[in-house]
Motif scaffolding. Structure first.
Motif, PDB file in Angstrom:
ATOM      1  N   GLY A   1      -8.185  11.523  -2.856  1.00  0.00           N
ATOM      2  CA  GLY A   1      -6.984  11.972  -3.541  1.00  0.00           C
ATOM      3  C   GLY A   1      -6.032  10.899  -4.013  1.00  0.00           C
ATOM      4  O   GLY A   1      -4.946  11.214  -4.496  1.00  0.00           O
ATOM      5  N   ASN A   2      -6.410   9.640  -3.877  1.00  0.00           N
ATOM      6  CA  ASN A   2      -5.536   8.555  -4.329  1.00  0.00           C
ATOM      7  C   ASN A   2      -5.791   8.236  -5.796  1.00  0.00           C
ATOM      8  O   ASN A   2      -6.895   8.427  -6.298  1.00  0.00           O
ATOM      9  CB  ASN A   2      -5.773   7.310  -3.479  1.00  0.00           C
ATOM     10  CG  ASN A   2      -5.268   7.495  -2.068  1.00  0.00           C
ATOM     11  OD1 ASN A   2      -4.075   7.602  -1.848  1.00  0.00           O
ATOM     12  ND2 ASN A   2      -6.173   7.574  -1.112  1.00  0.00           N
ATOM     13  N   CYS A   3      -4.780   7.731  -6.466  1.00  0.00           N
ATOM     14  CA  CYS A   3      -4.946   7.309  -7.861  1.00  0.00           C
ATOM     15  C   CYS A   3      -5.767   6.016  -7.899  1.00  0.00           C
ATOM     16  O   CYS A   3      -5.984   5.375  -6.872  1.00  0.00           O
ATOM     17  CB  CYS A   3      -3.589   7.102  -8.524  1.00  0.00           C
ATOM     18  SG  CYS A   3      -2.633   5.714  -7.862  1.00  0.00           S
ATOM     19  N   GLY A   4      -6.201   5.626  -9.070  1.00  0.00           N
ATOM     20  CA  GLY A   4      -7.009   4.415  -9.226  1.00  0.00           C
ATOM     21  C   GLY A   4      -6.319   3.176  -8.701  1.00  0.00           C
ATOM     22  O   GLY A   4      -6.945   2.341  -8.035  1.00  0.00           O
ATOM     23  N   PHE A   5      -5.038   3.038  -8.985  1.00  0.00           N
ATOM     24  CA  PHE A   5      -4.277   1.881  -8.527  1.00  0.00           C
ATOM     25  C   PHE A   5      -4.258   1.821  -7.000  1.00  0.00           C
ATOM     26  O   PHE A   5      -4.523   0.778  -6.396  1.00  0.00           O
ATOM     27  CB  PHE A   5      -2.850   1.930  -9.080  1.00  0.00           C
ATOM     28  CG  PHE A   5      -1.967   0.822  -8.580  1.00  0.00           C
ATOM     29  CD1 PHE A   5      -2.055  -0.451  -9.125  1.00  0.00           C
ATOM     30  CD2 PHE A   5      -1.047   1.049  -7.569  1.00  0.00           C
ATOM     31  CE1 PHE A   5      -1.244  -1.486  -8.653  1.00  0.00           C
ATOM     32  CE2 PHE A   5      -0.235   0.034  -7.102  1.00  0.00           C
ATOM     33  CZ  PHE A   5      -0.330  -1.235  -7.640  1.00  0.00           C
ATOM     34  N   ASP A   6      -3.953   2.956  -6.359  1.00  0.00           N
ATOM     35  CA  ASP A   6      -3.891   2.979  -4.897  1.00  0.00           C
ATOM     36  C   ASP A   6      -5.273   2.793  -4.266  1.00  0.00           C
ATOM     37  O   ASP A   6      -5.399   2.150  -3.226  1.00  0.00           O
ATOM     38  CB  ASP A   6      -3.235   4.263  -4.397  1.00  0.00           C
ATOM     39  CG  ASP A   6      -1.732   4.270  -4.646  1.00  0.00           C
ATOM     40  OD1 ASP A   6      -1.136   3.179  -4.786  1.00  0.00           O
ATOM     41  OD2 ASP A   6      -1.143   5.369  -4.693  1.00  0.00           O
ATOM     42  N   ASN A   7      -6.306   3.357  -4.883  1.00  0.00           N
ATOM     43  CA  ASN A   7      -7.661   3.130  -4.371  1.00  0.00           C
ATOM     44  C   ASN A   7      -8.008   1.653  -4.409  1.00  0.00           C
ATOM     45  O   ASN A   7      -8.602   1.122  -3.472  1.00  0.00           O
ATOM     46  CB  ASN A   7      -8.696   3.934  -5.167  1.00  0.00           C
ATOM     47  CG  ASN A   7      -8.820   5.346  -4.680  1.00  0.00           C
ATOM     48  OD1 ASN A   7      -8.774   5.615  -3.480  1.00  0.00           O
ATOM     49  ND2 ASN A   7      -8.983   6.279  -5.597  1.00  0.00           N
ATOM     50  N   ALA A   8      -7.634   0.983  -5.483  1.00  0.00           N
ATOM     51  CA  ALA A   8      -7.908  -0.453  -5.603  1.00  0.00           C
ATOM     52  C   ALA A   8      -7.137  -1.237  -4.535  1.00  0.00           C
ATOM     53  O   ALA A   8      -7.695  -2.157  -3.912  1.00  0.00           O
ATOM     54  CB  ALA A   8      -7.542  -0.954  -6.997  1.00  0.00           C
ATOM     55  N   ARG A   9      -5.887  -0.892  -4.316  1.00  0.00           N
ATOM     56  CA  ARG A   9      -5.084  -1.558  -3.280  1.00  0.00           C
ATOM     57  C   ARG A   9      -5.686  -1.340  -1.895  1.00  0.00           C
ATOM     58  O   ARG A   9      -5.786  -2.275  -1.089  1.00  0.00           O
ATOM     59  CB  ARG A   9      -3.647  -1.037  -3.279  1.00  0.00           C
ATOM     60  CG  ARG A   9      -2.791  -1.559  -4.405  1.00  0.00           C
ATOM     61  CD  ARG A   9      -1.345  -1.067  -4.313  1.00  0.00           C
ATOM     62  NE  ARG A   9      -0.737  -1.484  -3.048  1.00  0.00           N
ATOM     63  CZ  ARG A   9       0.003  -0.693  -2.274  1.00  0.00           C
ATOM     64  NH1 ARG A   9       0.232   0.567  -2.607  1.00  0.00           N
ATOM     65  NH2 ARG A   9       0.533  -1.140  -1.164  1.00  0.00           N
ATOM     66  N   LEU A  10      -6.079  -0.097  -1.607  1.00  0.00           N
ATOM     67  CA  LEU A  10      -6.698   0.210  -0.314  1.00  0.00           C
ATOM     68  C   LEU A  10      -7.980  -0.587  -0.123  1.00  0.00           C
ATOM     69  O   LEU A  10      -8.193  -1.212   0.921  1.00  0.00           O
ATOM     70  CB  LEU A  10      -7.012   1.708  -0.207  1.00  0.00           C
ATOM     71  CG  LEU A  10      -5.878   2.634   0.168  1.00  0.00           C
ATOM     72  CD1 LEU A  10      -6.286   4.087  -0.061  1.00  0.00           C
ATOM     73  CD2 LEU A  10      -5.473   2.419   1.621  1.00  0.00           C
ATOM     74  N   ALA A  11      -8.843  -0.552  -1.117  1.00  0.00           N
ATOM     75  CA  ALA A  11     -10.125  -1.253  -1.019  1.00  0.00           C
ATOM     76  C   ALA A  11      -9.910  -2.757  -0.830  1.00  0.00           C
ATOM     77  O   ALA A  11     -10.589  -3.394  -0.010  1.00  0.00           O
ATOM     78  CB  ALA A  11     -10.974  -0.975  -2.256  1.00  0.00           C
ATOM     79  N   GLN A  12      -8.964  -3.319  -1.573  1.00  0.00           N
ATOM     80  CA  GLN A  12      -8.683  -4.751  -1.465  1.00  0.00           C
ATOM     81  C   GLN A  12      -8.178  -5.106  -0.068  1.00  0.00           C
ATOM     82  O   GLN A  12      -8.658  -6.060   0.553  1.00  0.00           O
ATOM     83  CB  GLN A  12      -7.664  -5.165  -2.521  1.00  0.00           C
ATOM     84  CG  GLN A  12      -7.303  -6.629  -2.472  1.00  0.00           C
ATOM     85  CD  GLN A  12      -6.237  -6.992  -3.498  1.00  0.00           C
ATOM     86  OE1 GLN A  12      -5.405  -6.167  -3.870  1.00  0.00           O
ATOM     87  NE2 GLN A  12      -6.266  -8.223  -3.958  1.00  0.00           N
ATOM     88  N   LYS A  13      -7.239  -4.338   0.452  1.00  0.00           N
ATOM     89  CA  LYS A  13      -6.657  -4.647   1.757  1.00  0.00           C
ATOM     90  C   LYS A  13      -7.677  -4.416   2.870  1.00  0.00           C
ATOM     91  O   LYS A  13      -7.840  -5.257   3.761  1.00  0.00           O
ATOM     92  CB  LYS A  13      -5.406  -3.799   1.999  1.00  0.00           C
ATOM     93  CG  LYS A  13      -4.701  -4.098   3.304  1.00  0.00           C
ATOM     94  CD  LYS A  13      -4.449  -5.563   3.567  1.00  0.00           C
ATOM     95  CE  LYS A  13      -3.347  -6.149   2.764  1.00  0.00           C
ATOM     96  NZ  LYS A  13      -3.056  -7.567   3.110  1.00  0.00           N
ATOM     97  N   LEU A  14      -8.401  -3.307   2.819  1.00  0.00           N
ATOM     98  CA  LEU A  14      -9.391  -3.026   3.860  1.00  0.00           C
ATOM     99  C   LEU A  14     -10.505  -4.076   3.854  1.00  0.00           C
ATOM    100  O   LEU A  14     -10.968  -4.499   4.907  1.00  0.00           O
ATOM    101  CB  LEU A  14      -9.978  -1.621   3.694  1.00  0.00           C
ATOM    102  CG  LEU A  14      -9.006  -0.459   3.873  1.00  0.00           C
ATOM    103  CD1 LEU A  14      -9.725   0.865   3.700  1.00  0.00           C
ATOM    104  CD2 LEU A  14      -8.300  -0.520   5.204  1.00  0.00           C
ATOM    105  N   SER A  15     -10.913  -4.509   2.671  1.00  0.00           N
ATOM    106  CA  SER A  15     -11.963  -5.528   2.560  1.00  0.00           C
ATOM    107  C   SER A  15     -11.489  -6.892   3.043  1.00  0.00           C
ATOM    108  O   SER A  15     -12.293  -7.702   3.510  1.00  0.00           O
ATOM    109  CB  SER A  15     -12.443  -5.635   1.116  1.00  0.00           C
ATOM    110  OG  SER A  15     -13.076  -4.439   0.732  1.00  0.00           O
ATOM    111  N   ALA A  16     -10.211  -7.154   2.926  1.00  0.00           N
ATOM    112  CA  ALA A  16      -9.669  -8.415   3.437  1.00  0.00           C
ATOM    113  C   ALA A  16      -9.664  -8.426   4.970  1.00  0.00           C
ATOM    114  O   ALA A  16      -9.852  -9.472   5.591  1.00  0.00           O
ATOM    115  CB  ALA A  16      -8.252  -8.641   2.903  1.00  0.00           C
ATOM    116  N   TRP A  17      -9.458  -7.251   5.556  1.00  0.00           N
ATOM    117  CA  TRP A  17      -9.376  -7.142   7.009  1.00  0.00           C
ATOM    118  C   TRP A  17     -10.724  -6.888   7.684  1.00  0.00           C
ATOM    119  O   TRP A  17     -10.968  -7.324   8.795  1.00  0.00           O
ATOM    120  CB  TRP A  17      -8.447  -6.015   7.401  1.00  0.00           C
ATOM    121  CG  TRP A  17      -6.989  -6.299   7.237  1.00  0.00           C
ATOM    122  CD1 TRP A  17      -6.365  -7.508   7.246  1.00  0.00           C
ATOM    123  CD2 TRP A  17      -5.967  -5.324   7.061  1.00  0.00           C
ATOM    124  NE1 TRP A  17      -5.005  -7.347   7.084  1.00  0.00           N
ATOM    125  CE2 TRP A  17      -4.730  -6.016   6.973  1.00  0.00           C
ATOM    126  CE3 TRP A  17      -5.953  -3.945   6.983  1.00  0.00           C
ATOM    127  CZ2 TRP A  17      -3.518  -5.377   6.821  1.00  0.00           C
ATOM    128  CZ3 TRP A  17      -4.742  -3.289   6.821  1.00  0.00           C
ATOM    129  CH2 TRP A  17      -3.531  -4.002   6.739  1.00  0.00           C
TER     130      TRP A  17
END
Length: 127
Positions: A9-25
């Motif tokens: 249910g997240n927008c494209g921008f938020d999905n990208a932010r989530l994926a980037q942050k989770l992948s960094a961690w």
């Protein structure tokens, strides 16, 4: 071995932010679903280590709490860890009452506390 996260249910921008942050961690693969129907089909078809549910779905305006209730009321899906993404404490409380794990708000995504919150589900990946 990568962990699998479903972002619902997240927008494209938020999905990208989530994926980037989770992948960094963590060592994760993030899959997205725009609506509850797609999300339910995906969690029935594939094993996810964590499902992150937006409070209101960007594309459909569906309630994330409704999806959490559906998952937690299903014998097949109830054991899958689910978190609500919302900055509103009252919705976080409701999600937990429905069986979700304590979640977080988008504005806190970069906080170390969010990493600690996610670690039990996504750790044993990146150091």
């Amino acid at each position: 071995m990568s962990k699998h996260v479903l972002s619902v249910g997240n927008c494209g921008f938020d999905n990208a932010r989530l994926a980037q942050k989770l992948s960094a961690w963590f060592d994760v693969e993030v899959t997205t679903a725009a609506d509850g129907r797609s999300a339910l089909a995906m969690v029935r078809d594939r094993q996810f280590d964590l499902v992150l549910v937006n409070r209101v779905f960007d594309a459909t305006a569906e309630s994330g709490l409704d999806l959490i209730a559906q998952m937690k009321n299903s014998r097949e899906l109830a054991a899958i860890p689910v978190m609500l993404i919302s900055n509103f404490p009252e919705y976080q409380r409701k999600a937990e009452e429905l069986g979700a794990m304590p979640g977080f708000g988008k504005q806190n995504l970069n906080a170390e506390a969010v990493k600690r919150l996610l670690s039990p589900y996504l750790a044993d990946s990146k150091p």
